[in-house]
Design a protein around this motif. Sequence first.
Motif, mmCIF file in Angstrom:
data_model
loop_
_atom_site.group_PDB
_atom_site.id
_atom_site.type_symbol
_atom_site.label_atom_id
_atom_site.label_comp_id
_atom_site.label_asym_id
_atom_site.label_seq_id
_atom_site.Cartn_x
_atom_site.Cartn_y
_atom_site.Cartn_z
ATOM 1 N N ARG A 14 -1.597 8.238 -13.055
ATOM 2 C CA ARG A 14 -2.363 8.043 -11.813
ATOM 3 C C ARG A 14 -1.944 6.755 -11.124
ATOM 4 O O ARG A 14 -1.394 5.857 -11.764
ATOM 5 C CB ARG A 14 -3.861 7.993 -12.121
ATOM 6 C CG ARG A 14 -4.342 9.339 -12.647
ATOM 7 C CD ARG A 14 -5.819 9.468 -12.806
ATOM 8 N NE ARG A 14 -6.111 10.883 -12.830
ATOM 9 C CZ ARG A 14 -6.845 11.531 -11.924
ATOM 10 N NH1 ARG A 14 -7.416 10.889 -10.938
ATOM 11 N NH2 ARG A 14 -7.027 12.840 -12.003
ATOM 12 N N GLU A 15 -2.257 6.653 -9.856
ATOM 13 C CA GLU A 15 -1.949 5.428 -9.117
ATOM 14 C C GLU A 15 -2.940 5.279 -7.966
ATOM 15 O O GLU A 15 -3.594 6.244 -7.566
ATOM 16 C CB GLU A 15 -0.510 5.464 -8.586
ATOM 17 C CG GLU A 15 -0.284 6.618 -7.619
ATOM 18 C CD GLU A 15 1.139 6.711 -7.109
ATOM 19 O OE1 GLU A 15 1.915 5.764 -7.309
ATOM 20 O OE2 GLU A 15 1.462 7.735 -6.476
ATOM 21 N N THR A 16 -3.038 4.062 -7.463
ATOM 22 C CA THR A 16 -3.960 3.833 -6.350
ATOM 23 C C THR A 16 -3.226 4.040 -5.031
ATOM 24 O O THR A 16 -2.198 3.409 -4.776
ATOM 25 C CB THR A 16 -4.543 2.406 -6.440
ATOM 26 O OG1 THR A 16 -5.243 2.326 -7.671
ATOM 27 C CG2 THR A 16 -5.494 2.120 -5.291
ATOM 28 N N THR A 35 -3.769 5.330 -0.614
ATOM 29 C CA THR A 35 -4.692 5.512 0.515
ATOM 30 C C THR A 35 -4.343 6.834 1.176
ATOM 31 O O THR A 35 -3.171 7.109 1.444
ATOM 32 C CB THR A 35 -4.565 4.325 1.494
ATOM 33 O OG1 THR A 35 -5.191 3.203 0.882
ATOM 34 C CG2 THR A 35 -5.239 4.601 2.832
ATOM 35 N N ASP A 38 -7.829 3.407 -0.922
ATOM 36 C CA ASP A 38 -7.711 2.976 -2.325
ATOM 37 C C ASP A 38 -8.378 3.912 -3.317
ATOM 38 O O ASP A 38 -9.363 3.553 -3.966
ATOM 39 C CB ASP A 38 -8.303 1.559 -2.478
ATOM 40 C CG ASP A 38 -7.561 0.550 -1.645
ATOM 41 O OD1 ASP A 38 -6.358 0.756 -1.425
ATOM 42 O OD2 ASP A 38 -8.189 -0.426 -1.196
ATOM 43 N N ILE A 39 -7.835 5.078 -3.441
ATOM 44 C CA ILE A 39 -8.355 6.009 -4.453
ATOM 45 C C ILE A 39 -7.358 6.096 -5.612
ATOM 46 O O ILE A 39 -6.143 6.061 -5.397
ATOM 47 C CB ILE A 39 -8.624 7.414 -3.845
ATOM 48 C CG1 ILE A 39 -9.156 8.349 -4.931
ATOM 49 C CG2 ILE A 39 -7.411 8.000 -3.148
ATOM 50 C CD1 ILE A 39 -9.619 9.699 -4.409
ATOM 51 N N ASN A 40 -7.905 6.194 -6.818
ATOM 52 C CA ASN A 40 -7.067 6.361 -7.984
ATOM 53 C C ASN A 40 -6.817 7.852 -8.160
ATOM 54 O O ASN A 40 -7.728 8.601 -8.489
ATOM 55 C CB ASN A 40 -7.787 5.758 -9.202
ATOM 56 C CG ASN A 40 -6.897 5.800 -10.410
ATOM 57 O OD1 ASN A 40 -7.030 6.665 -11.267
ATOM 58 N ND2 ASN A 40 -5.969 4.869 -10.468
ATOM 59 N N ARG A 73 0.842 -1.200 0.000
ATOM 60 C CA ARG A 73 0.000 0.000 0.000
ATOM 61 C C ARG A 73 0.879 1.252 0.000
ATOM 62 O O ARG A 73 1.967 1.259 0.576
ATOM 63 C CB ARG A 73 -0.868 -0.009 1.273
ATOM 64 C CG ARG A 73 -1.910 1.087 1.352
ATOM 65 C CD ARG A 73 -2.763 0.922 2.617
ATOM 66 N NE ARG A 73 -3.577 -0.268 2.595
ATOM 67 C CZ ARG A 73 -4.726 -0.382 1.938
ATOM 68 N NH1 ARG A 73 -5.190 0.635 1.257
ATOM 69 N NH2 ARG A 73 -5.410 -1.509 1.963
#
Length: 450
Positions: free
Chosen positions: A357-359, A361, A376-378, A322
């Motif tokens: 972009r990436e995922t 938290t 977990d936001i893009n 993460r």
Amino acid sequence: MLESIYIMSSLNQLKPLSYSTNKDGEILLADIKIKDLVKKYGSPLYLMCEKTIRARIGAYRDSLKNNYPESLVLYASKALNCQAICALVKQEKIGLDVVSLGELYTALSVGFPIENLYFHGNNKSHEELKLCVDKGVNIVVDNFHDINLLSKICNEQKASVLLRVTPGIECHTHEYIKTGKQDSKFGFNLDELFTAIEELQKINVNIKGLHGHIGSQIFETLPHQDTCRVFMDLYKKIKDKFSLEFPDLNLGGGLGIKYMESDDPPEIETWIKILTDSVKALAKEFDLKLPRILVEPGRSIVGPAGITVYEVGNIKNIEGIRKYVCVDGGMADNPRHIMYQAQYQAEIDGKVNLQDRETVTIAGKYCESGDILIRDINLAKTSPGDLLVVFSTGAYNYSMSSNYNRSAKPALVLVADGQDYLAIKRESLEDLLRNDLLPEHLNRGVLSKT
Ligand code: LLP
């Protein structure tokens, strides 16, 4: 800006009406760069778009006027209560629901019309009820304890009351924000209602009608239609038993808003039309006079009007597990994720158009692992110093904020027509010490409080 902007097109949007971006991917609210607002007021920062609040109030008020003229919208101020908001609501000529001395005091401080103030609560104090009776504020009687207190308070002065009933309706929302089911701390259960009316008839009150609120952030319309049926059926039974036809019916609030792009709540107009059509049909079916309808929305008035801006700091990447992007706020300014697993959408200022972009938290800065704002936001690739803008934070964010970890609450700024208006000042460190006292025996040898 005195007139409300009533927009027939969809209000069902995630972002405030005055939100825009420029070619550099920067975010603006009411034509002001949020970067400039942060420079002026600091970070984190709550921003409220006045145009959105007025448009949403207008949608409630005008669709009621069109479908059901005998009606009143009450803004449920627990969603966000401060002098600026109370004054705006007053200007828009709707009513206000308050649930504490603090909310009432704030409304009174801006000269809110008393006849349109409604006081709620499942454990009202003598002091609260006395103030309501003395001032003439409408009281939503919730239980026999209220009746008992009122019997001692309402001697000369007559109070105007609604009776809150738990209609026993289930709806799909978070367990903590369901209120209409039988196992609820709020309101009279159905089998208590007749006794409550009999008790109230013995004291100096004017019973205006019943009140029901079944929960919050509701997307279905059926539970509210069922609520209308339960209440109109009760009005019929009350008419038969007591020869009484109550003039008012308060159907509560609860209409949901978009937090995620995929959320699809009904439009305000649709919600109002469904409720008012139900009441009209039921009045016919039960041969009742049409009561005045009151609705009590909170979230769906201020929620989409608000955004919160944070500054990105530490970024912790746990390879293959993460990536945490830490911001300078968190659960103290928005406890909704930790409390209800609420989800939010966000953008990075200046990087709205970025494809890279990436995922990640989004984590807060408070000493608690659960202090997460968005899991977990893009998001556009971000780095320390960037500004993160979280959407739909106008309701139940400032009003539920705390000083956890002795943090100072952020400022709240209203923006309209290219102007920014400070509505609540940022707390200072001095403010945090305001109510502290240093007992003499602990003070020895301490040179300075700070
Ligand atoms: N009327 C009564 C009696 C209420 O208890 C409430 C909300 C409302 C009206 C307004 O409901 P709305 O239109 O805002 O859904 N802190 C939670 C929400 C708690 C709602 C409490 N009662 C959250 O952040 O989701």
